[in-house]
Design a protein around this motif. Structure first.
Motif, PDB file in Angstrom:
ATOM      1  N   GLU A 136      24.381  36.826  60.191  1.00  0.00           N
ATOM      2  CA  GLU A 136      24.008  36.243  60.697  1.00  0.00           C
ATOM      3  C   GLU A 136      23.668  35.866  62.847  1.00  0.00           C
ATOM      4  N   PHE A 137      24.650  37.012  62.627  1.00  0.00           N
ATOM      5  CA  PHE A 137      24.602  37.735  64.155  1.00  0.00           C
ATOM      6  C   PHE A 137      22.925  38.140  64.962  1.00  0.00           C
ATOM      7  N   LEU A 138      22.301  38.975  63.700  1.00  0.00           N
ATOM      8  CA  LEU A 138      20.830  39.310  64.141  1.00  0.00           C
ATOM      9  C   LEU A 138      20.090  38.294  64.335  1.00  0.00           C
ATOM     10  N   GLU A 139      20.006  37.496  63.796  1.00  0.00           N
ATOM     11  CA  GLU A 139      19.140  36.118  63.554  1.00  0.00           C
ATOM     12  C   GLU A 139      19.996  35.075  64.906  1.00  0.00           C
ATOM     13  N   ARG A 140      20.819  35.184  65.396  1.00  0.00           N
ATOM     14  CA  ARG A 140      20.963  34.658  66.223  1.00  0.00           C
ATOM     15  C   ARG A 140      20.298  35.577  67.886  1.00  0.00           C
ATOM     16  N   PHE A 141      21.261  36.869  67.567  1.00  0.00           N
ATOM     17  CA  PHE A 141      20.837  37.687  68.881  1.00  0.00           C
ATOM     18  C   PHE A 141      19.110  37.589  68.740  1.00  0.00           C
ATOM     19  N   GLU A 142      18.548  37.396  67.620  1.00  0.00           N
ATOM     20  CA  GLU A 142      17.005  37.631  67.944  1.00  0.00           C
ATOM     21  C   GLU A 142      16.259  36.289  68.787  1.00  0.00           C
ATOM     22  N   SER A 143      16.875  35.620  68.528  1.00  0.00           N
ATOM     23  CA  SER A 143      16.384  33.707  68.810  1.00  0.00           C
ATOM     24  C   SER A 143      16.724  33.662  70.313  1.00  0.00           C
ATOM     25  N   LEU A 144      17.636  35.144  70.665  1.00  0.00           N
ATOM     26  CA  LEU A 144      17.797  34.419  72.663  1.00  0.00           C
ATOM     27  C   LEU A 144      17.209  35.922  73.659  1.00  0.00           C
ATOM     28  N   SER A 145      17.205  36.832  72.387  1.00  0.00           N
ATOM     29  CA  SER A 145      16.335  37.838  73.461  1.00  0.00           C
ATOM     30  C   SER A 145      15.664  37.767  74.083  1.00  0.00           C
ATOM     31  N   THR A 146      15.426  38.830  75.797  1.00  0.00           N
ATOM     32  CA  THR A 146      14.716  38.612  76.412  1.00  0.00           C
ATOM     33  C   THR A 146      13.745  39.474  75.945  1.00  0.00           C
ATOM     34  N   VAL A 147      14.166  40.518  75.689  1.00  0.00           N
ATOM     35  CA  VAL A 147      12.840  42.059  75.078  1.00  0.00           C
ATOM     36  C   VAL A 147      11.814  40.829  74.733  1.00  0.00           C
ATOM     37  N   GLU A 148      13.179  39.861  73.358  1.00  0.00           N
ATOM     38  CA  GLU A 148      11.887  39.490  72.053  1.00  0.00           C
ATOM     39  C   GLU A 148      11.324  38.311  72.478  1.00  0.00           C
ATOM     40  N   GLU A 149      11.292  37.416  73.953  1.00  0.00           N
ATOM     41  CA  GLU A 149      10.792  36.315  74.485  1.00  0.00           C
ATOM     42  C   GLU A 149       9.192  36.351  74.642  1.00  0.00           C
ATOM     43  N   TYR A 150       9.130  37.947  75.305  1.00  0.00           N
ATOM     44  CA  TYR A 150       7.945  38.335  76.594  1.00  0.00           C
ATOM     45  C   TYR A 150       7.219  39.234  75.660  1.00  0.00           C
ATOM     46  N   ASP A 151       5.987  39.451  75.775  1.00  0.00           N
ATOM     47  CA  ASP A 151       5.672  40.288  75.005  1.00  0.00           C
ATOM     48  C   ASP A 151       5.203  41.609  75.750  1.00  0.00           C
ATOM     49  N   ASP A 152       4.788  42.031  74.474  1.00  0.00           N
ATOM     50  CA  ASP A 152       4.977  43.199  74.674  1.00  0.00           C
ATOM     51  C   ASP A 152       3.854  44.431  75.213  1.00  0.00           C
ATOM     52  N   ASP A 153       4.030  45.134  76.440  1.00  0.00           N
ATOM     53  CA  ASP A 153       2.924  45.155  77.299  1.00  0.00           C
ATOM     54  C   ASP A 153       2.888  47.048  77.854  1.00  0.00           C
ATOM     55  N   GLY A 154       3.758  47.644  77.108  1.00  0.00           N
ATOM     56  CA  GLY A 154       4.632  48.591  77.666  1.00  0.00           C
ATOM     57  C   GLY A 154       5.193  49.270  78.901  1.00  0.00           C
ATOM     58  N   ASN A 155       6.011  48.411  79.331  1.00  0.00           N
ATOM     59  CA  ASN A 155       5.905  48.318  80.740  1.00  0.00           C
ATOM     60  C   ASN A 155       7.532  49.033  80.573  1.00  0.00           C
ATOM     61  N   ILE A 156       7.806  49.898  80.493  1.00  0.00           N
ATOM     62  CA  ILE A 156       8.805  50.365  80.161  1.00  0.00           C
ATOM     63  C   ILE A 156      10.096  50.085  81.738  1.00  0.00           C
ATOM     64  N   ALA A 157       9.410  49.630  83.274  1.00  0.00           N
ATOM     65  CA  ALA A 157      10.537  49.519  83.560  1.00  0.00           C
ATOM     66  C   ALA A 157      10.791  47.699  83.215  1.00  0.00           C
ATOM     67  N   ARG A 158       9.946  46.911  83.014  1.00  0.00           N
ATOM     68  CA  ARG A 158      10.232  45.223  82.472  1.00  0.00           C
ATOM     69  C   ARG A 158      11.293  45.874  80.886  1.00  0.00           C
ATOM     70  N   LEU A 159      11.029  46.733  80.521  1.00  0.00           N
ATOM     71  CA  LEU A 159      11.684  46.486  79.342  1.00  0.00           C
ATOM     72  C   LEU A 159      13.335  47.036  80.044  1.00  0.00           C
ATOM     73  N   ALA A 160      13.052  47.938  80.768  1.00  0.00           N
ATOM     74  CA  ALA A 160      14.388  48.104  81.302  1.00  0.00           C
ATOM     75  C   ALA A 160      15.885  47.777  82.073  1.00  0.00           C
TER      76      ALA A 160
END
Length: 706
Positions: A136-160
């Motif tokens: 349940e925790f994983l499902e909830r976190f995944e729906s709110l995560s900012t990392v998951e919200e944006y596209d994967d562009d390989g930008n490590i600064a954005r990811l940090a």
């Protein structure tokens, strides 16, 4: 010295007059030898007396005076100045580690990884008992995560940056589940899934040590005990006990449960403040405090109308679902509000409990419900247009006044102009007549009908008293009783296509209807079933010959969801008219099949026994079967669905069903979900057409076919 330097640098210095230069004192005059030998003693003597004229006569040096006349002033070069050494700053603690996960990050705890995406990895303890809410925790976190919200562009600064936000989110979610001492380790870098694999794009990893889950300590529910003998039931409704694991979700949900229980137990004025949690890290506990004031307990009285000439108090009290003296329930109050809005007469409704009698130590008090309302527009002009390849064009219009005869007495005038039907009629309807959701209708109309099987000129007077489902209130059980008086002149088609002589029928009928509805939606069911039956004993007089017969019909349908986007639906209809031969029954009272709500692919009422020219005669028995799959799509945010279907039907001359001449139709439809109900477009083909059947049929309507 500063003044002299500024003067030399100034571009605004002007040359002095010649006579002024002659009187200018020298530097030796201004600074005597005594000042050079002992500056402090000379300065203590003060300024020597001189008249203002001498002071005013002093002028600045010429800008073009030779530098040789100026005193030598030396300023040390910056390189010769010894500046104090500044102590070096301590390096800031590094917040982000850019390393390889698999090879270089030391594991804080032995744990198992949960890879939510290429950019996000969570590590939990191997022992699931330490964090049983993991899924349940994983499902909830995944729906709110900012990392998951944006596209994967390989930008490590954005990811940090997003990793820091997700770390705060993880901490908040852990506290929601009662883990107030949880530890998190955040790492950002490249993930290597195996020794041989190439380095993947940057990702975030969180190592989670949940720690102990805190439990509930003390519980303070304010003045709840003032509810008296209702306290135990209300305390059970608040389902949190001392020693339970803390869950902020549960604390919030139980607040609403207790509020609902108070509203359903006779406490219209109960108040509940927001709960607070005091966490004690020494005890690993949290104390809950939620101020509750139940107020008095009351019974229900009357409904008081703010506009009695429009909707009287007695009428509103009649349509309320409670009897006077019943214990107050908030759901009854809300139900009355919905019922008042469902009349279509009101634009807004506000209900307020008003104390009539205060409660005592042993008896509840009494409250009336004050109904403040504003009127909605009462007159409506409506129109519709329809088209079927077999039925042709159909135009329908109406005017109505919904409260011409208060309360809730409607008058409607309507008309139909179509290829096969013309009608003019007037309808009187009284809603909530002698009971909630009960409708009295009197309908008088005259019509002409021109079908392939017959044409008819009819005048009808129909009265019904019913309790049926509406779009706002779908009912598990519906019923209708009525009286029908019909005078009709009808003519069948001869073998050569000519209209036979018209025959006059006078018909009296007592139609009865009942339905059990277990489906989940009136217009677009996805689960459940429906079963309905119609019985209409009728007596007919045709040119002095009287006949008695019974028209009966049974309908059954079933709906079943398959997967997330598909509904399988099936329908069966069986009808029979025993008691009189076919010739004694007016053509308009016989049984027919075909059309959008019957066997698709065939014209309206085009299935049945045929005369020599291929036109249907009608029958005394009918069987229909339909099956379809309502398949959702992703088009237009899921509003579009595709519906393949197949129908079959047969009409016989005898009261028992005839399966010798079954007609089949198949096709595909499209449904558009309007939010109000599905808009239906079906394209069907007759699989075994007769000589007069078209090769294709198109149907447009609101709602599913069944």
């Amino acid at each position: 010295m500063a003044a002299a330097l500024a003067l030399l640098a100034s571009p605004f210095a002007q040359p002095a007059a010649a006579q002024e230069r002659q009187d200018t004192p020298s530097l030796e005059d201004l600074i005597p030898d005594a000042a050079v030998d002992n500056p402090e003693e000379w300065a203590s003597q003060g300024v020597p007396a001189s008249d203002e004229a001498d002071v005013d006569a002093q002028v600045p040096l010429e800008a073009d005076a030779p530098l040789a006349e100026m005193p030598m002033i030396t300023v040390p070069w910056p390189e010769d100045i010894d500046l104090p050494q500044i102590a070096p700053l301590e390096p800031a603690e590094q917040e982000i580690e850019f390393v390889q996960f698999e090879d270089q990050i030391p594991r804080t705890v032995a744990g198992s990884e949960e890879r939510l995406s290429d950019e996000l990895v969570l590590v939990f303890p191997n022992d699931t008992a330490l964090f049983p809410q993991r899924d349940e925790f994983l499902e909830r976190f995944e729906s709110l995560s900012t990392v998951e919200e944006y596209d994967d562009d390989g930008n490590i600064a954005r990811l940090a940056v997003q990793a820091r936000e997700d770390e705060a989110l993880l901490g908040e979610l852990l506290r929601v589940y009662g883990y107030f001492d949880a530890q998190l380790q955040r790492s950002v870098g490249n993930v290597q899934t195996s020794v041989e694999a190439d380095v993947d794009p940057p990702a975030v990893r969180f190592d989670i040590i949940p720690g102990n889950r805190y439990t509930v300590g003390a519980i303070d529910l304010g003045n709840l005990r003032a509810a008296g003998d209702q306290y135990d039931a209300l305390r059970r409704a608040y389902d949190i006990q001392v020693g339970d694991p803390i869950s902020l979700d549960t604390i919030e949900a139980e607040q609403f449960d207790l509020d609902r229980a108070l509203g359903e137990s006779g406490f219209p004025f109960a108040t509940i403040d927001a709960p607070s949690l005091l966490v004690d890290h020494d005890r690993d506990e949290g104390d809950i405090s939620m101020p509750v004031e139940p107020g008095g307990r009351y019974r229900l009285g009357e409904v008081i109308s703010s506009d009695p000439d429009f909707l009287s108090s007695s009428h509103l009290t009649q349509i309320a679902r409670w009897d006077q003296g019943d214990i107050y329930r908030r759901s009854d109050e809300m139900d009355l509000r919905r019922a008042m809005l469902a009349t279509g007469l009101l634009g807004s409704v506000e209900l307020t409990p008003v104390v009539v009698q205060e409660p005592t130590a042993t008896e509840p008090g009494v409250v009336d419900i004050q109904a403040d309302m504003t009127q909605a527009p009462l007159r409506t002009i409506a129109g519709s247009i329809g088209f079927g390849t077999e039925e042709g064009i159909r135009l329908e219009g109406s005017w109505e006044h919904r409260n011409l005869f208060p309360p809730e007495g409607m008058l409607r005038v309507r008309g139909i102009a179509g290829t096969q039907e013309q009608l003019a009629g007037v309808t009187f309807r009284k809603n909530n007549f002698r009971g909630r959701d009960r409708i009295l209708t009197v309908d008088a109309f005259a019509s002409t009908i021109d079908y392939d099987a017959y044409d008819a000129r009819t005048a009808s007077l129909i009265g019904t008293y019913e309790r049926v489902s509406t779009l706002l209130f779908q009912k598990a059980f519906s019923w209708s009783v009525g009286v029908e008086l019909v005078a009709t002149q009808e003519s069948e088609r001869a073998a050569d296509g000519r209209d036979l002589a018209r025959e006059t029928y006078f018909i009296a009928a007592l139609p009865l209807y009942a339905q059990l509805d277990n489906s989940d939606d009136l217009l677009d069911p996805t689960e459940g079933w429906r079963l309905s039956g119609r019985v209409s004993p009728e007596i007919s007089d045709n040119e002095g010959v009287q006949s008695f017969y019974v028209r009966s019909q049974v309908d059954a349908s079933y709906y079943q969801s398959v997967g997330e986007n598909t509904v399988l639906a099936g329908r069966v209809r069986v009808a029979s008219i025993p008691g009189a031969p076919l010739a004694a029954i007016a053509p308009s009272r016989r049984l027919y099949a075909g059309g959008g709500g019957s066997v698709r692919g065939y014209g309206y009422r085009q299935i049945g026994p045929l005369n020599n020219t291929g036109d249907p005669l009608g029958g005394r028995s009918l069987v229909e079967v339909s099956a379809e799959a309502r398949i959702g799509t992703g088009f237009m945010d899921g509003a579009i669905s595709v519906v393949p279907f197949i129908d079959a039907g047969s009409v016989g001359l005898d009261p028992t069903p005839d399966f010798n001449t079954i007609k089949y139709g198949a096709g595909v439809g499209v449904r558009y979900d309007t939010g109000f109900g599905p808009l239906r477009l079906d394209v069907a083909f007759p699989l075994n057409p007769g000589p007069n059947d078209s090769w294709i049929a198109v149907y447009v309507a609101l709602g599913q076919a069944f």
